[in-house]
Design a protein around this motif. Sequence first.
Motif, PDB file in Angstrom:
ATOM      1  N   ILE A 110      40.111 -33.752  10.309  1.00  0.00           N
ATOM      2  CA  ILE A 110      41.033 -32.819   9.667  1.00  0.00           C
ATOM      3  C   ILE A 110      41.958 -32.215  10.714  1.00  0.00           C
ATOM      4  O   ILE A 110      41.692 -32.274  11.903  1.00  0.00           O
ATOM      5  N   GLY A 111      43.014 -31.667  10.226  1.00  0.00           N
ATOM      6  CA  GLY A 111      43.902 -30.948  11.119  1.00  0.00           C
ATOM      7  C   GLY A 111      44.759 -31.853  11.990  1.00  0.00           C
ATOM      8  O   GLY A 111      45.497 -31.376  12.824  1.00  0.00           O
ATOM      9  N   LYS A 112      44.646 -33.179  11.780  1.00  0.00           N
ATOM     10  CA  LYS A 112      45.470 -34.050  12.597  1.00  0.00           C
ATOM     11  C   LYS A 112      46.807 -34.176  11.896  1.00  0.00           C
ATOM     12  O   LYS A 112      46.964 -34.954  10.960  1.00  0.00           O
ATOM     13  N   VAL A 113      47.731 -33.362  12.237  1.00  0.00           N
ATOM     14  CA  VAL A 113      48.982 -33.345  11.483  1.00  0.00           C
ATOM     15  C   VAL A 113      50.153 -33.502  12.424  1.00  0.00           C
ATOM     16  O   VAL A 113      50.101 -33.079  13.576  1.00  0.00           O
ATOM     17  N   GLU A 114      51.185 -34.139  11.874  1.00  0.00           N
ATOM     18  CA  GLU A 114      52.390 -34.221  12.664  1.00  0.00           C
ATOM     19  C   GLU A 114      53.006 -32.843  12.661  1.00  0.00           C
ATOM     20  O   GLU A 114      53.090 -32.191  11.621  1.00  0.00           O
ATOM     21  N   LEU A 115      53.400 -32.379  13.817  1.00  0.00           N
ATOM     22  CA  LEU A 115      53.974 -31.044  13.896  1.00  0.00           C
ATOM     23  C   LEU A 115      55.405 -31.080  13.361  1.00  0.00           C
ATOM     24  O   LEU A 115      55.886 -32.119  12.927  1.00  0.00           O
TER      25      LEU A 115
ATOM     26  N   SER B 291      44.535 -29.041   4.749  1.00  0.00           N
ATOM     27  CA  SER B 291      44.716 -29.427   3.347  1.00  0.00           C
ATOM     28  C   SER B 291      43.731 -28.720   2.398  1.00  0.00           C
ATOM     29  O   SER B 291      42.533 -28.679   2.660  1.00  0.00           O
ATOM     30  N   GLY B 292      44.251 -28.158   1.333  1.00  0.00           N
ATOM     31  CA  GLY B 292      43.394 -27.501   0.338  1.00  0.00           C
ATOM     32  C   GLY B 292      43.165 -26.020   0.609  1.00  0.00           C
ATOM     33  O   GLY B 292      42.563 -25.338  -0.208  1.00  0.00           O
ATOM     34  N   ALA B 293      43.645 -25.527   1.757  1.00  0.00           N
ATOM     35  CA  ALA B 293      43.466 -24.098   2.048  1.00  0.00           C
ATOM     36  C   ALA B 293      44.466 -23.296   1.220  1.00  0.00           C
ATOM     37  O   ALA B 293      45.664 -23.626   1.190  1.00  0.00           O
ATOM     38  N   ILE B 294      43.985 -22.256   0.565  1.00  0.00           N
ATOM     39  CA  ILE B 294      44.896 -21.367  -0.181  1.00  0.00           C
ATOM     40  C   ILE B 294      45.718 -20.598   0.843  1.00  0.00           C
ATOM     41  O   ILE B 294      45.170 -19.893   1.696  1.00  0.00           O
ATOM     42  N   ASN B 295      47.036 -20.791   0.794  1.00  0.00           N
ATOM     43  CA  ASN B 295      47.881 -20.110   1.787  1.00  0.00           C
ATOM     44  C   ASN B 295      48.953 -19.229   1.150  1.00  0.00           C
ATOM     45  O   ASN B 295      49.698 -18.568   1.857  1.00  0.00           O
ATOM     46  N   ARG B 296      49.017 -19.260  -0.157  1.00  0.00           N
ATOM     47  CA  ARG B 296      49.985 -18.419  -0.874  1.00  0.00           C
ATOM     48  C   ARG B 296      49.299 -17.790  -2.083  1.00  0.00           C
ATOM     49  O   ARG B 296      48.590 -18.482  -2.819  1.00  0.00           O
ATOM     50  N   VAL B 297      49.534 -16.515  -2.288  1.00  0.00           N
ATOM     51  CA  VAL B 297      48.957 -15.842  -3.461  1.00  0.00           C
ATOM     52  C   VAL B 297      50.047 -14.947  -4.063  1.00  0.00           C
ATOM     53  O   VAL B 297      50.750 -14.240  -3.329  1.00  0.00           O
ATOM     54  N   TYR B 298      50.214 -15.033  -5.369  1.00  0.00           N
ATOM     55  CA  TYR B 298      51.152 -14.168  -6.083  1.00  0.00           C
ATOM     56  C   TYR B 298      50.386 -13.513  -7.229  1.00  0.00           C
ATOM     57  O   TYR B 298      49.663 -14.192  -7.953  1.00  0.00           O
ATOM     58  N   ILE B 299      50.553 -12.204  -7.360  1.00  0.00           N
ATOM     59  CA  ILE B 299      49.849 -11.520  -8.454  1.00  0.00           C
ATOM     60  C   ILE B 299      50.859 -10.775  -9.329  1.00  0.00           C
ATOM     61  O   ILE B 299      51.647  -9.961  -8.828  1.00  0.00           O
ATOM     62  N   GLU B 300      50.857 -11.137 -10.605  1.00  0.00           N
ATOM     63  CA  GLU B 300      51.594 -10.340 -11.590  1.00  0.00           C
ATOM     64  C   GLU B 300      50.587  -9.985 -12.693  1.00  0.00           C
ATOM     65  O   GLU B 300      49.647  -9.269 -12.406  1.00  0.00           O
ATOM     66  N   ASP B 301      50.764 -10.584 -13.898  1.00  0.00           N
ATOM     67  CA  ASP B 301      49.737 -10.343 -14.914  1.00  0.00           C
ATOM     68  C   ASP B 301      48.492 -11.175 -14.653  1.00  0.00           C
ATOM     69  O   ASP B 301      47.413 -10.882 -15.150  1.00  0.00           O
TER      70      ASP B 301
ATOM     71  N   ASP C 148      49.421 -28.598   1.499  1.00  0.00           N
ATOM     72  CA  ASP C 148      49.509 -29.982   0.986  1.00  0.00           C
ATOM     73  C   ASP C 148      49.335 -30.064  -0.524  1.00  0.00           C
ATOM     74  O   ASP C 148      49.243 -31.163  -1.076  1.00  0.00           O
ATOM     75  N   GLY C 149      49.213 -28.915  -1.195  1.00  0.00           N
ATOM     76  CA  GLY C 149      49.081 -28.932  -2.656  1.00  0.00           C
ATOM     77  C   GLY C 149      47.747 -29.468  -3.157  1.00  0.00           C
ATOM     78  O   GLY C 149      47.584 -29.745  -4.345  1.00  0.00           O
ATOM     79  N   GLY C 150      46.773 -29.615  -2.254  1.00  0.00           N
ATOM     80  CA  GLY C 150      45.472 -30.168  -2.655  1.00  0.00           C
ATOM     81  C   GLY C 150      44.676 -29.178  -3.492  1.00  0.00           C
ATOM     82  O   GLY C 150      45.012 -27.983  -3.577  1.00  0.00           O
ATOM     83  N   ALA C 151      43.592 -29.658  -4.114  1.00  0.00           N
ATOM     84  CA  ALA C 151      42.715 -28.764  -4.876  1.00  0.00           C
ATOM     85  C   ALA C 151      42.147 -27.722  -3.916  1.00  0.00           C
ATOM     86  O   ALA C 151      41.740 -28.066  -2.799  1.00  0.00           O
ATOM     87  N   PRO C 152      42.103 -26.446  -4.323  1.00  0.00           N
ATOM     88  CA  PRO C 152      41.665 -25.391  -3.401  1.00  0.00           C
ATOM     89  C   PRO C 152      40.247 -25.636  -2.881  1.00  0.00           C
ATOM     90  O   PRO C 152      39.345 -26.015  -3.642  1.00  0.00           O
ATOM     91  N   ARG C 153      40.075 -25.432  -1.555  1.00  0.00           N
ATOM     92  CA  ARG C 153      38.740 -25.580  -0.942  1.00  0.00           C
ATOM     93  C   ARG C 153      38.307 -24.293  -0.259  1.00  0.00           C
ATOM     94  O   ARG C 153      37.156 -24.131   0.126  1.00  0.00           O
TER      95      ARG C 153
END
Length: 617
Positions: A100-105, A400-410, A418-423
Motif C-alpha cells: 500500500i501507499g506506493k503511489v505516483e507523487l 486507498s479507502g481512507a475517509i478524507n472528506r466529511v460534509y455534514i448538513e442534514d 481513490d473513491g474506494g469503499a471506506p476502510r
Amino acid sequence: MIGDIEVRFEPQGKRIRIRRGQNILEAASRAGILIDAPCGGKGLCGKCKVRVRNEKLVPSPAEEKLLSPEEIERNIRLACQYFPQSDVVVEILEPAIESIGKVELEKGLFRIRSRCPVSKFFLSLPPPSLEDQRSDEERLLSALAKADRIAPFVRLRLPKILREANFQVTATVVEGEVIAIDKGNTEREIYGVALDIGTTTLAAYLLHLPTGTKVASYSALNPQTIYGADVVSRINYTIEKKEGLAEMRQRVLEGINKLLDEVCSFSGVCKEKIYQATVVGNTCMTHFFLGVDGRNLAFSPYVPAFSRTVQLRASEAGLDICPDARVYILPNIAGFVGADTVGIILATGLYKKKGFYLALDVGTNGEIALGSREGITVCSTAAGPAFEGAHIQFGMHATSGAINRVYIEDDVRIGTIDGGAPRGICGSGLLDAVAEMLKAGLIDSSGRMLSPEEAEGFSPALRERLLIYEGDRCFVLSRAEENALGRDIFISQRDVRELQLAKGAMRAGIEILLKEMGIEARQLEGVFLAGAFGNYIRRESALTVGLLPPLPLDKIFMVGNAAGRGAMMALALPSALRRAEEIARNCHYIELTASPEFTNYFMDGMLFPEYNVLSFK
Ligand code: FES
C-alpha cells in the motif's frame, strides 16, 4: 533459522518457520510481510489485526481490551499478541504495508534551471599498440581534461569495457573523478534522485540533471512503520534490541531501493545512470539511514550525532545506483528539526521573504518554522500521530479507502482516497469530521460530543449516528453496510481528544514562535502547509478546529511535499546545497519542552475556537 512452528500467510502464500515464543508480527516481518504496527508491537494500538484460521488460543488481556467480541469470535487477533502453539494459517486483513501507499507523487511538471554537477564525455580512444603501451587508466585520463583520477569501481571494470566497446566509451566525471564508464555514447543519460525519508512515508524524485526536469516520482510507506508509528518507539527498539539499529537501517534501505526500482522501471531509466542523490528526512531518519545511533535524540537535551551536510558514495550509503554516485544528506537543525525542514525552507523561499511567513510540516512530529529574510526561528512539537491516523480507533494511513472528506448538513457525506469503499479514517478525514461536527454543533468548543439524548433538535439522520460504544460517545461516519469493514466506522470522543492533543501542541508551537519573533498572527503574510497531510487537508477545516491562528483563507498555501522539492533543488543546483547548509546554521531553534509558557499555550490550543471561519474569507 529453522523453527518448530510453520506460519503460512494468506493471500501471499508465504511460509515461515518460527520458534515457540515468537509472535505473528515477528513472523510476518521475517517473511517479508510488513504489518502496520503503530505502537511497535506493544499491544496498545489494536491496529495489527490478522485472522488466525486453524488455531484458537485464549485472547491476551490486550486483545480482550482492543478487539470487539465479534472480532474475537471470528478469531481476529492482534499479530503482536498472538504466539502460535502449532502450525497456523494467518490471513492478512489489511493490504500489507509493502503493497500500500506506493503511489505516483504529484504529476505536475517540475523544472529547475539546473547547474548540472555531473559531466559526461563521449570518447573515441586510440586502441593500444606496441607503439602506444599506455595503461588503460592513462589512456582514459589523458583524453579527459576535466578528470585526474578514476574511482575504484570504474578501475575494476575499465579493461573489459574499453575492449568490449572497441574503445568508444562515455566517461562520467564528478569533481575531477571518473565515476562511471559506459559503452558507446550515453552523454544524454544523466540522472539524479532526491529522497525524502519521512517517519511514515518515503518519497523518491528522479530528475534528468542537465535539464532539471523531474521524470518520475513515487512514494511508499516507510517499512520501519512495523517498529512503531513515531520516532521514539523506533529509537527504543534500537536501544532494546542488540541488532535493532542495523535492522532499522536495513529496513529503510530496502524501502528506498524498492522505490528506486519503481521510479526507474516507470521511466525506463537504468539505475546505474543515477549519479547523484540528495536526502532529506527528520533528524532521526537521517541517523537511521546512515546507521548512526540515535538514542541521544530521545533523551534530554536531545542532541543529534551530526548536523552538517554529510557527503558519501552510494556504495557506502547502501543505495542501489551508480556505486560512486555522490550522496548528500542535507543538514539537520536540531534533534527534532531535521533536513526535511531545511528542505521546506529552501523550497518555500522562506529565507528570502520580505515579510513574515509560517511553514508547518504537519505529521507524526510537527515542525514549525517562522521567519523572513531577517531570520528564521524553528521548533518541533510532539504533535502525536493522530494526524497520520494512528491512535485513532478507525485511523489509517492516507491510502486507498481512507475517509478524507466529511460534509455534514442534514446527514453526512464522505469522500475517500481513490473513491474506494471506506476502510478507515486518515488524519485529514479526522480533521474534516471534527470541523464539520463543530460547525453543526455536535461538538462544543471544549471538544465534548453530544450524547444521543442531547441531540433532540437535530435531523433524525444525524441523531441516529450518535451512539454509545463501550461507554464512549461516538458519531458514525460510515455504516457497516456501506463500507469495506462490515462494521460502523465512527469518530469517538477519545478520537476527538487525540486530535485536540495533537493540534494543541502544534498551536502552542506556533504561538511561542510568534511571541519569540515579536509579531502577531495577523502580521503574517502567509502560511505554508507542507507534508502529505498538507496535501489532503482542507484549509477551512484547519481554521475551524484552530490548528492555525485566524487568518484569511487566501493566506494559506498548500505546498505539498516541500521537503522533497527542497531536496530536488539541492540536487540540481550546487548553490542550493550550499544554501541548505547556511539555513541550518542560521536557524534559531527553540526547545518547547524548556519553555515555561508551553503548558498554558497547549491548554488554550486544545480548545476549539468559537469564531466563524467564513468571516476570515
Ligand atoms: S497492538 Fe499490535 S502493533 Fe499495536
